[in-house]
Write a protein that holds these residues in place. Structure first.
Motif, mmCIF file in Angstrom:
data_model
loop_
_atom_site.group_PDB
_atom_site.id
_atom_site.type_symbol
_atom_site.label_atom_id
_atom_site.label_comp_id
_atom_site.label_asym_id
_atom_site.label_seq_id
_atom_site.Cartn_x
_atom_site.Cartn_y
_atom_site.Cartn_z
ATOM 1 N N THR A 270 0.872 -1.181 0.000
ATOM 2 C CA THR A 270 0.000 0.000 0.000
ATOM 3 C C THR A 270 0.904 1.224 0.000
ATOM 4 N N GLU B 263 -2.990 6.138 3.107
ATOM 5 C CA GLU B 263 -4.303 6.751 3.291
ATOM 6 C C GLU B 263 -5.387 6.027 2.506
ATOM 7 N N ARG B 264 -4.986 5.234 1.526
ATOM 8 C CA ARG B 264 -5.960 4.403 0.798
ATOM 9 C C ARG B 264 -6.190 3.127 1.601
ATOM 10 N N GLN B 265 -7.428 2.734 1.743
ATOM 11 C CA GLN B 265 -7.768 1.582 2.585
ATOM 12 C C GLN B 265 -7.480 0.254 1.912
ATOM 13 N N SER B 266 -7.352 0.260 0.600
ATOM 14 C CA SER B 266 -7.132 -0.986 -0.142
ATOM 15 C C SER B 266 -5.732 -1.016 -0.737
ATOM 16 N N LYS C 156 -11.913 -2.689 -5.376
ATOM 17 C CA LYS C 156 -12.396 -2.247 -4.072
ATOM 18 C C LYS C 156 -12.500 -0.723 -4.019
ATOM 19 N N GLN D 222 -9.440 1.918 -4.394
ATOM 20 C CA GLN D 222 -8.248 1.159 -4.774
ATOM 21 C C GLN D 222 -7.571 1.781 -6.005
#
Length: 291
Positions: A97, A101-104, A169, A172
């Motif tokens: 990642t 800050e991106r969850q995916s 997602k 993403q």
């Protein structure tokens, strides 16, 4: 915006076409050095042309890379990178990642290995030393003397973005927003496109593939080393909006150039804006943020 949003620098005077780089006086390179310094102190990305790297070699590398990534996952995992033990080997889809800050996790695969340098790296570093007005144009070259050997983690990374057959997602990206970590990166792109670079207005602009050109950019360590005189620009690869491009394979080859592990990164202007730190300690700190 057009590809011209990112400047083009001609490296003819010091490319691999020049058999003996020591025969080229620093004064001859001052115009090129000033161009590179000006770009790296603003947008931080450029296209390098007339560099001397044969396109045939780049094409062969892309062919070999795709042959590897086309294998079943279980085959690729046999040479997986061992987290915490080394930097080499296969990195599976959604393992990194780059933008926390991106969850995916990122929709890309990679393979890392340590190559022997072909000489272009040293020449880029020489011209950068001249642009920085360092007393010795070999200064940066000598700080990277162990490339390809133990004691330096300069890495050639083959990146593979597979066709997007499944569900993407929320939030993403193929490669999340980030700046590179080391000194300089040399990037070879295929003709698919997708790379975007943040300009000086904090707006992402396309870095469209330019035939025969290498994309060159500054990393965080070099920004720190120069007390922020040079800029490590953020960049990304998003999910394509076009359905056609979603189902295409995208490849790139990134040569992440780092100083020798024990090189102490101390502000070159003597300002002590940042505390001195060894290259290896700095890079390990940066790597810990993405895995």
């Amino acid at each position: 915006m057009a590809a011209s949003a990112i400047p083009v620098v001609d490296f003819q005077k010091y490319g691999l076409n020049v058999a003996d780089p020591t025969s080229v006086a620093s004064e001859v390179l001052e115009t090129t050095a000033r161009e590179i310094y000006d770009v790296f102190s603003t947008i931080g990305f450029l296209y390098l042309i007339n560099h001397g790297v044969e396109q045939r070699k780049v094409d062969d590398m892309f062919t070999a890379s795709k042959a590897f990534f086309d294998q079943p996952v279980e085959e690729k995992r046999k040479c997986a990178r061992v987290q915490g033990k080394n930097y080499h080997g296969y990195v599976a889809l959604e393992s990194e990642t780059l933008n926390p800050e991106r969850q995916s996790a990122d929709l890309k695969e990679a393979f890392n290995f340590t190559p022997k340098d072909d000489g272009l790296t040293e020449r880029v570093l020489d011209v950068l030393s001249i642009g920085l007005k360092l007393e010795d144009r070999n200064f940066l070259r000598e700080c990277h003397s162990l490339i390809g050997n133990k004691g330096n983690i300069t890495t050639l990374r083959s990146l593979y973005y597979p066709p997007l057959a499944g569900t993407v997602k929320p939030g993403q990206a193929r490669c999340g927003e980030h700046s590179d970590y080391g000194t300089v990166t040399l990037l070879f792109q295929d003709d698919i496109g997708g790379l975007e670079v943040m300009n000086t207005d904090d707006v992402y602009v396309p870095a469209q593939p330019v035939p025969g050109a290498i994309v060159v950019n500054i990393g965080d360590l070099m920004q720190r080393w120069t007390a922020d005189k040079l800029r490590a620009a953020k960049h990304r690869v998003l999910i394509p909006e076009s359905e056609l491009k979603k189902h295409q394979t995208r490849q790139s080859l990134a040569f992440f150039i780092n100083p020798d592990d024990d090189t102490i990164i101390k502000c070159l202007d003597g300002s002590d804006k940042y505390e001195p730190i060894s290259c290896l300690d700095y890079l390990n700190y940066k790597f810990s943020q993405i895995y």
